[in-house]
Scaffold this motif. Structure first.
Motif, PDB file in Angstrom:
ATOM      1  N   GLY A  44       0.817  -1.198   0.000  1.00 47.96           N
ATOM      2  CA  GLY A  44       0.000   0.000   0.000  1.00 47.96           C
ATOM      3  C   GLY A  44       0.856   1.255   0.000  1.00 47.96           C
ATOM      4  N   SER A  45       0.207   2.393  -0.038  1.00 45.91           N
ATOM      5  CA  SER A  45       0.905   3.676  -0.027  1.00 45.91           C
ATOM      6  C   SER A  45       1.614   3.888   1.306  1.00 45.91           C
ATOM      7  CB  SER A  45      -0.091   4.814  -0.245  1.00 45.91           C
ATOM      8  OG  SER A  45      -0.977   4.898   0.876  1.00 45.91           O
ATOM      9  N   GLU A  46       2.568   4.828   1.302  1.00 42.96           N
ATOM     10  CA  GLU A  46       3.238   5.170   2.560  1.00 42.96           C
ATOM     11  C   GLU A  46       2.226   5.644   3.601  1.00 42.96           C
ATOM     12  OE1 GLU A  46       6.386   7.955   2.141  1.00 42.96           O
ATOM     13  OE2 GLU A  46       7.670   6.602   0.984  1.00 42.96           O
ATOM     14  N   ASP A  47       1.262   6.463   3.161  1.00 45.19           N
ATOM     15  CA  ASP A  47       0.299   6.996   4.126  1.00 45.19           C
ATOM     16  C   ASP A  47      -0.534   5.881   4.754  1.00 45.19           C
ATOM     17  OD1 ASP A  47      -0.546  10.280   2.719  1.00 45.19           O
ATOM     18  OD2 ASP A  47       1.332   9.409   3.406  1.00 45.19           O
ATOM     19  N   SER A  48      -0.948   4.906   3.945  1.00 45.45           N
ATOM     20  CA  SER A  48      -1.734   3.805   4.514  1.00 45.45           C
ATOM     21  C   SER A  48      -0.882   2.973   5.460  1.00 45.45           C
ATOM     22  CB  SER A  48      -2.316   2.924   3.400  1.00 45.45           C
ATOM     23  OG  SER A  48      -1.299   2.223   2.695  1.00 45.45           O
ATOM     24  N   ASN A  49       0.400   2.805   5.155  1.00 51.94           N
ATOM     25  CA  ASN A  49       1.289   2.087   6.069  1.00 51.94           C
ATOM     26  C   ASN A  49       1.499   2.877   7.353  1.00 51.94           C
ATOM     27  OD1 ASN A  49       3.106  -0.512   4.971  1.00 51.94           O
ATOM     28  ND2 ASN A  49       1.991   0.597   3.379  1.00 51.94           N
ATOM     29  N   GLY A  50       1.679   4.188   7.234  1.00 51.32           N
ATOM     30  CA  GLY A  50       1.837   5.004   8.428  1.00 51.32           C
ATOM     31  C   GLY A  50       0.599   4.992   9.292  1.00 51.32           C
ATOM     32  N   ARG A  51      -0.571   5.063   8.658  1.00 50.50           N
ATOM     33  CA  ARG A  51      -1.807   5.044   9.443  1.00 50.50           C
ATOM     34  C   ARG A  51      -1.984   3.701  10.144  1.00 50.50           C
ATOM     35  NH1 ARG A  51      -4.696   6.803   5.823  1.00 50.50           N
ATOM     36  NH2 ARG A  51      -4.892   8.986   6.475  1.00 50.50           N
ATOM     37  N   THR A  52      -1.582   2.630   9.507  1.00 49.38           N
ATOM     38  CA  THR A  52      -1.690   1.311  10.141  1.00 49.38           C
ATOM     39  C   THR A  52      -0.757   1.224  11.343  1.00 49.38           C
ATOM     40  OG1 THR A  52      -2.209   0.371   7.974  1.00 49.38           O
ATOM     41  CG2 THR A  52      -1.598  -1.166   9.726  1.00 49.38           C
ATOM     42  N   LEU A  53       0.448   1.762  11.218  1.00 53.79           N
ATOM     43  CA  LEU A  53       1.356   1.796  12.364  1.00 53.79           C
ATOM     44  C   LEU A  53       0.773   2.634  13.493  1.00 53.79           C
ATOM     45  CD1 LEU A  53       4.810   2.163  10.561  1.00 53.79           C
ATOM     46  CD2 LEU A  53       3.974   0.160  11.814  1.00 53.79           C
ATOM     47  N   TRP A  54       0.118   3.721  13.142  1.00 55.75           N
ATOM     48  CA  TRP A  54      -0.546   4.554  14.152  1.00 55.75           C
ATOM     49  C   TRP A  54      -1.567   3.720  14.936  1.00 55.75           C
ATOM     50  CZ3 TRP A  54      -4.298   8.991  12.322  1.00 55.75           C
ATOM     51  CH2 TRP A  54      -4.888   9.604  13.433  1.00 55.75           C
ATOM     52  N   ALA A  55      -2.422   3.008  14.208  1.00 55.15           N
ATOM     53  CA  ALA A  55      -3.445   2.203  14.884  1.00 55.15           C
ATOM     54  C   ALA A  55      -2.824   1.111  15.747  1.00 55.15           C
ATOM     55  CB  ALA A  55      -4.383   1.589  13.844  1.00 55.15           C
ATOM     56  N   LEU A  56      -1.780   0.468  15.247  1.00 55.62           N
ATOM     57  CA  LEU A  56      -1.128  -0.586  16.037  1.00 55.62           C
ATOM     58  C   LEU A  56      -0.511  -0.017  17.308  1.00 55.62           C
ATOM     59  CD1 LEU A  56       0.610  -2.628  13.201  1.00 55.62           C
ATOM     60  CD2 LEU A  56      -1.199  -3.452  14.728  1.00 55.62           C
ATOM     61  N   GLY A  57       0.120   1.167  17.204  1.00 53.89           N
ATOM     62  CA  GLY A  57       0.717   1.772  18.389  1.00 53.89           C
ATOM     63  C   GLY A  57      -0.321   2.088  19.438  1.00 53.89           C
ATOM     64  N   VAL A  58      -1.448   2.682  19.023  1.00 51.99           N
ATOM     65  CA  VAL A  58      -2.510   3.000  19.974  1.00 51.99           C
ATOM     66  C   VAL A  58      -3.097   1.725  20.566  1.00 51.99           C
ATOM     67  CG1 VAL A  58      -4.816   4.011  20.190  1.00 51.99           C
ATOM     68  CG2 VAL A  58      -3.029   5.215  18.908  1.00 51.99           C
ATOM     69  N   CYS A  59      -3.263   0.713  19.727  1.00 56.80           N
ATOM     70  CA  CYS A  59      -3.794  -0.568  20.213  1.00 56.80           C
ATOM     71  C   CYS A  59      -2.859  -1.192  21.240  1.00 56.80           C
ATOM     72  CB  CYS A  59      -4.012  -1.505  19.032  1.00 56.80           C
ATOM     73  SG  CYS A  59      -4.741  -3.093  19.458  1.00 56.80           S
ATOM     74  N   SER A  60      -1.553  -1.050  21.033  1.00 56.34           N
ATOM     75  CA  SER A  60      -0.591  -1.654  21.967  1.00 56.34           C
ATOM     76  C   SER A  60      -0.701  -1.064  23.359  1.00 56.34           C
ATOM     77  CB  SER A  60       0.838  -1.469  21.437  1.00 56.34           C
ATOM     78  OG  SER A  60       1.281  -0.130  21.588  1.00 56.34           O
ATOM     79  N   ARG A  61      -1.212   0.150  23.446  1.00 53.43           N
ATOM     80  CA  ARG A  61      -1.343   0.803  24.756  1.00 53.43           C
ATOM     81  C   ARG A  61      -2.769   0.782  25.281  1.00 53.43           C
ATOM     82  NH1 ARG A  61      -0.551   7.200  25.142  1.00 53.43           N
ATOM     83  NH2 ARG A  61      -2.504   7.010  23.955  1.00 53.43           N
TER      84      ARG A  61
END
Length: 761
Positions: A496-513
């Motif tokens: 996917g695009s960089e933005d979609s990858n960045g947004r997925t990392l954002w969601a994973l980080g928030v989920c981890s906490r």
């Protein structure tokens, strides 16, 4: 402003047998007696499996282990339009880890909350600290009963002094009486009476007092030790009366059967006052220093009794300066010697009694009720003034419209067993466009936001489903997340695009906490750790910003991950370099043009600067966000997001259309991050203005949000609303609503965190 008319108390209530129940009942009686025109209600906590014959003042009860009943209680209190709620808090009486079920109730209330803390832990466990932090955030005032509690709140929990009120434990307003008449009435005439009262449990130190009796009897052979109180119900459920039987066996072994009397009963207040009146010495031989409040100590002190006690926190304050006698914990010899001295020195004992009685007159329930009523009036007035200020109206007070309830109906209809559909035709899911990781990552953010703010949680199976979509999107061959999937579950791209990858990392980080499931938090932590290195190659400022927002949460969940800390600094520095390269006096931005999700860029710098303690990041984020929000405010004062027609324009003022929900949600989050950074209330107003865009505070005066279903239309054209309710629009509205409801539930009383020194650059 009209006078107080309705007050509610949340806590245990008689006939449940415990100190909190007694306190809640006494306080509500005192308030009702002080202001008979006020209607007072109790929402009672009922421990699992128990049934109580509550009096009519208990208008609702909550089964402590049933989360839904906490939410129902919030609805009941809001519908009842109570002026204030007074919570009686003690760890152990609310369900969930560390009593966390309670937060679902408090976070939904629309009136100010005054919380009385019966315990303040010096060394809380992580879950207890988290609950206490949230409790402080949603409370307009925190009431404690001892100066030690105020000290701990400030030092351990960083609660500002102005949020804390110290109101001593209330006492009955009884006359100063000699004990002889009560002794005769209760069958202890001619005895020197030592009394302990309270629910029996091992931490009360009764064994120590029993061991002290032989030495006391050497000086006063007529001494008798009366232990009044039923065994604590929780102890009875665990082991029956085994503890009481062990105490009685100890008494028998010491040959004290006639000198130690156990009265196994839970007495009403009148009977209790009789027993306290008849004693010559009251003793609290507790074993634990961390006892912040003792109602029995307050009552005996208030009736003018000579008190001997171990130096737990409440006793240390109340009995200071000779108002009582303090002895070491667990020291039978010391406690026996001090009680014997008092029983053989009537002049000293009487002087101590009169001193205690004189010093306790400010503690009567009448005075306590006056203090609480003053607090209720103050927080209600403060909430009203803040409501007026948020409306920008300095004239007569007006009621602000209630915030929408969190509704997930449309969101749920947009999901199937694969995940969240991308698009809709009107409100009907459009299967032809399938799914994308962008929207499923946003759905994961919604799930975490709902668990944080206490609103209706996303169904567990659906949270698991969108998490599974994110997991399946990870392509280990390309080390990228795939974005688009057809309805037939075929991936349409390898990366996917960089933005979609960045947004997925954002969601994973928030989920981890923030995810409610510890297992899912571990999953998110592991996948973030595996995938986050891809961000080093990103060239998109938005991908940097999204990843930084994920790192802000992930670095809390995995504080020992030094690689993540380095990545956070790398990406933040890249944003700073972009700003430095593009910024001029007239153009305070990271690029030559404005695009989508604009506010996420300054939000990422503000959040990173606060968590990493880098003032320059915070200053740059505030500066760029201030510029952006000025562009997004019309002359009429409403929010106008950067129109999508502007995309591609270079250094030009943004065009007005088309307007998209994504921009409003980003503005809400960024402005609240800015408020937490510098405490300027104008940021809150900007966030509320951005949220009002969803409800019709926009160029077309047309609502986009469907308040019944929680759906959101896809945006504003120059002449009409786009009636389609796709995933991006709906999750943008839900995320914005979650944040604004969270803000409203705090009543504007959240204090700004300790600030990093912001460099004005």
């Amino acid at each position: 402003m009209t006078a107080l008319s309705r007050l509610a108390f949340i806590g245990n209530s008689l006939p449940r047998r415990c100190g909190i129940a007694t306190f809640t009942t006494d306080l509500h009686h005192a308030v009702a007696d002080a202001r008979r025109e006020i209607e007072v209600a109790i929402v009672a906590m009922t421990d699992h499996g128990q049934v109580y014959d509550y009096p009519p003042v208990v208008q609702l009860q909550i089964n402590d282990q049933n989360p839904a009943e906490y939410e129902n209680a919030a609805d009941f209190l809001n519908a009842g339009q109570f002026d204030a709620v007074c919570l009686q808090h003690e760890f152990g009486i609310f369900g969930g880890e560390a009593g966390s079920h309670l937060l679902a109730l408090l976070s939904r209330l629309t009136m100010p909350i005054v919380t009385t803390l019966h315990t303040v832990l010096a060394e809380p466990k992580p879950a207890q600290r988290a609950v206490m932090k949230r409790l402080v955030e949603v409370s307009a005032k925190i009431v404690v009963m001892a100066e030690k509690a105020r000290e701990l709140l400030r030092d351990v929990y960083s609660v500002p002094a102005e949020r804390i009120e110290v109101v001593p434990h209330g006492i009955p307003d009884s006359a100063f009486l000699e004990p002889d008449e009560a002794k005769a009435r209760l069958g202890f005439g001619g005895k020197s009476v030592i009394l302990t009262f309270g629910l029996l449990s091992p931490n009360k130190g009764i064994e120590v007092m029993i061991d002290a009796m032989p030495s006391i009897l050497q000086s006063r052979p007529d001494a008798v030790y009366v232990v009044l109180g039923a065994t604590h119900p929780n102890l009875v459920r665990c082991e029956g009366e085994a503890y009481r039987e062990r105490l009685m066996a100890r008494v028998h072994a010491l040959g004290l059967d006639d000198q130690v009397v156990f009265l196994d009963r839970f007495v009403d207040q009148r009977t209790l006052l009789d027993f306290i009146s008849m004693c010559d010495v009251y003793v609290t031989p507790y074993l634990n220093e961390a006892q912040m409040t003792s109602g029995t100590l307050a009552y005996s002190f208030g009736l003018g009794k000579a008190v001997v006690s171990t130096p737990y926190w409440h006793a240390r304050e109340l009995l200071a300066d000779g108002r009582g006698v303090l002895v070491p914990f667990g020291d039978a010899t010391a406690i026996g010697a001090e009680i014997a001295h008092l029983l053989t020195d009537s002049a000293r004992r009487d002087a101590m009694r009169r001193d205690a009685y004189s010093n306790s007159r400010s503690m009567t329930w009448e005075r306590t009720a006056e203090r609480y009523l003053s607090i209720f009036e103050k927080v209600r007035r403060t909430q009203r003034l803040k409501m007026i200020a948020s409306q920008g109206d300095d004239s007569a007070p007006t009621e602000s419209p209630p915030l929408p309830q969190m509704q997930l109906g449309h969101f749920l209809s947009m999901c199937d067993d694969t995940g969240l559909f991308q698009h809709a035709i009107h409100s009907v899911p459009d299967r032809s466009h399938g799914y994308c990781v962008d929207d499923n990552a946003r759905a994961l953010l919604v799930a975490c936001a709902l668990s944080n703010c206490g609103d209706h949680r996303m169904p567990e199976i659906l949270t698991t489903r969108v998490a599974a979509f994110v997991q399946h999107a990870w392509n280990p061959d390309t080390r990228r997340f795939r974005n688009f999937m057809s309805f037939e579950r075929r991936w349409l791209e390898d990366s996917g695009s960089e933005d979609s990858n960045g947004r997925t990392l954002w969601a994973l980080g928030v989920c981890s906490r923030n995810d409610t499931s510890a297992r899912r938090r571990r999953w998110a932590t592991a996948l973030f750790a595996e995938a986050s290195s891809i961000a080093e190659d990103f060239r998109s400022p938005r991908a940097w910003a999204f990843t930084l927002l994920g790192l802000d949460a992930y670095c809390i969940a995995a504080p020992k991950d030094s690689r993540a800390a380095s990545l956070r600094r790398l990406l933040a520095d890249r944003l700073m370099s972009s700003l430095a390269s593009a910024e001029t006096k007239e153009w305070v931005w990271f690029e030559d043009g404005l695009a989508y999700d604009n506010a996420r860029l300054p939000q990422a710098l503000i959040a990173t600067g606060l968590s990493a303690s880098v003032p320059a990041y915070v200053a740059a984020g505030l500066r760029s966000l201030r510029w952006l929000m000025a562009l997004q405010r019309t002359a009429a004062g409403h929010f106008r997001p950067v129109g999508s027609d502007s995309f591609g324009d270079k250094r030009r003022l943004p065009r007005s259309f088309d307007q998209q929900p994504l921009e409003a949600a980003a503005a809400i989050s960024a402005c609240l991050a800015a408020w937490r950074a510098d405490g300027d209330s104008r940021w809150k107003s900007d966030a509320q203005r951005a949220f009002a865009w969803f409800l019709g505070g926009n160029d077309l005066a047309a609502p986009l949000a469907d308040l019944e279903t929680g759906g959101c239309r896809d945006g504003l054209h120059p002449d009409r609303v786009n009636e389609n309710q796709g995933a991006e629009s709906t999750v943008s509205y839900l995320l914005g609503l979650a944040e604004i409801r969270d803000l409203a539930h705090l009543g504007g009383n959240r204090t700004k965190p300790t600030q990093v020194r912001i460099l004005r650059v």
